[in-house]
Design an enzyme around this catalytic site. Structure first.
Site, short mmCIF file in Angstrom:
data_model
loop_
_atom_site.label_atom_id
_atom_site.label_comp_id
_atom_site.label_asym_id
_atom_site.label_seq_id
_atom_site.Cartn_x
_atom_site.Cartn_y
_atom_site.Cartn_z
N HIS A 2 50.57 -32.94 35.08
CA HIS A 2 51.25 -32.17 36.13
C HIS A 2 50.57 -32.36 37.48
O HIS A 2 49.39 -32.68 37.55
CB HIS A 2 51.24 -30.68 35.78
CG HIS A 2 52.10 -30.32 34.61
ND1 HIS A 2 51.61 -29.73 33.46
CD2 HIS A 2 53.44 -30.46 34.42
CE1 HIS A 2 52.61 -29.52 32.61
NE2 HIS A 2 53.72 -29.96 33.16
N CYS A 45 46.97 -23.52 35.14
CA CYS A 45 47.87 -23.76 34.00
C CYS A 45 48.05 -22.52 33.13
O CYS A 45 49.08 -22.34 32.50
CB CYS A 45 47.33 -24.90 33.13
SG CYS A 45 47.35 -26.50 33.94
#
Length: 282
Positions: A178, A272
Site C-alpha cells: 500500500h 495499517c
C-alpha cells in the site's frame, strides 16, 4: 453506544477522536502477500505476543483521550488487525472498501455492521478494488496509490463521488502493498517517504508540496513510514525505527513509542492497524 456518530476526516494529522481497531486474535500468515510476510513466513506470528502488544497500543490510544472501537475478530479473517484497509473516512463519510485479496474479502462486513448499528453515514464501494492503505487525505487533496489492491478505475469512481476534492493518483512499484508503506503525510508541510518507489513526476509534485523526510531501506522494512499521527504533533512510531524517531523529534514532534514488532511481521504498523472515524480540526 447508540445514537448517530458523526464521521469527519480532513487530514492525516488533525486530532484523532475516534478510531476503529481489531485485536489480532487469529492473526496468521496464510498467503504471503508482501515482502515482510515472505521474510517471516517460516518463523510465523506469536499470537500471545501480538495480542499483548495490541492491547498496549489500545491502552496508549485511550490514554491520549481517543475513543477506541474494537471490532469483533473472526477466525476466518487472519488479517483483520489491519482495519485501515476495510474503509476510510474522507470528509464526513466513511467509504467501505471492497477487498482485493480473497483472504480478506468479507472483513468489510464486520465494519458495516458497526457503522449501521451506530448510524454512521457510509458509502459502499461495491465492485471497486480500493483499499484504505492506498488513500491519504490532506485538506482538499486526496492521494490515492495505484497498486495491486487499488485500481485506477476505482480512483476514477472516487473522483466522481468527491467533485470538491482533487484526487491525485500516485502509482508506485508493486514491491510494497500500500501507498502508506512508502509515503505518509504527518503535517501540512511534512511527509515521510521511502525513496525510489513512487514514480518520478509524482515525486517532484510531492517534493513541491512537502518537506519529505526520507526513510532508510532498513527502517522501511520495519515500516518506518507507517506511523500514526493523532494530532497536536503527536505520532505513534516503533521504538526500533530510531532514525525516523530522531528526525521527527528534531522537527518538534512528540513520538509515542509502542512496540508492535510482532504485528508488523504481517506487513503493517500503526497506520495499517487503525481506521479513523473522526478527527477534529481544532
Amino acid at each position: 453506544m447508540s445514537g448517530q456518530i458523526k464521521a469527519a476526516c480532513f487530514s492525516e494529522y488533525d486530532k484523532l477522536e475516534q478510531v476503529v481497531v481489531c485485536e489480532p486474535k487469529y492473526m496468521t500468515i496464510v498467503d504471503t502477500i508482501n515482502e515482510t510476510q515472505k521474510y517471516y513466513e517460516k518463523e510465523g506470528i506469536n499470537i500471545d505476543a501480538a495480542l499483548k502488544q495490541h492491547k498496549h497500543f489500545v491502552s496508549a490510544l485511550k490514554e491520549q483521550g481517543i475513543n477506541v472501537v474494537l471490532l469483533p475478530p473472526l477466525e476466518k479473517y487472519p488479517e483483520q488487525v489491519f482495519t485501515r484497509d476495510i474503509g476510510f473516512t474522507l470528509g464526513e463519510k466513511v467509504y467501505v472498501a471492497e477487498m482485493a485479496a480473497d483472504i480478506r474479502q468479507g472483513e468489510e462486513n464486520v465494519l458495516k455492521q458497526w457503522l449501521e448499528a451506530n448510524q454512521v453515514p457510509f458509502y459502499n464501494l461495491t465492485g471497486d478494488l480500493i483499499e484504505g492503505g492506498d488513500v491519504l487525505i490532506d485538506g482538499k487533496t486526496i492521494y490515492a496509490g495505484v497498486s495491486s489492491r487499488t485500481h485506477e478505475e476505482a480512483i476514477e469512481h472516487l473522483r466522481s463521488l468527491m467533485p470538491d476534492y482533487d484526487v491525485v493518483s500516485i502509482p508506485f512499484t508493486d514491491t510494497y502493498l500500500h501507498l502508506d508503506c512508502v509515503f505518509n503525510i504527518i503535517s501540512p508541510e511534512e511527509a515521510l517517504i521511502f525513496p525510489g518507489e513512487i514514480h518520478g513526476e509524482k515525486v517532484k509534485m510531492l517534493e513541491s508540496r512537502y518537506d519529505l523526510i526520507k526513510v532508510s531501506e532498513e527502517e522501511q522494512f520495519t515500516l518506518g513510514t507507517n506511523v500514526l499521527s493523532i494530532g497536536n504533533k503527536k505520532i505513534f512510531s516503533l521504538p526500533i525505527n530510531k532514525n525516523v524517531n530522531k528526525e521527527l523529534r528534531s522537527r518538534g514532534y512528540e513520538v509515542i513509542e509502542v512496540d508492535i514488532t510482532e504485528i508488523i511481521k504481517s506487513g503493517g504498523a500503526f497506520r495499517c492497524c487503525t481506521m479513523p472515524v473522526r478527527r477534529s480540526k481544532g
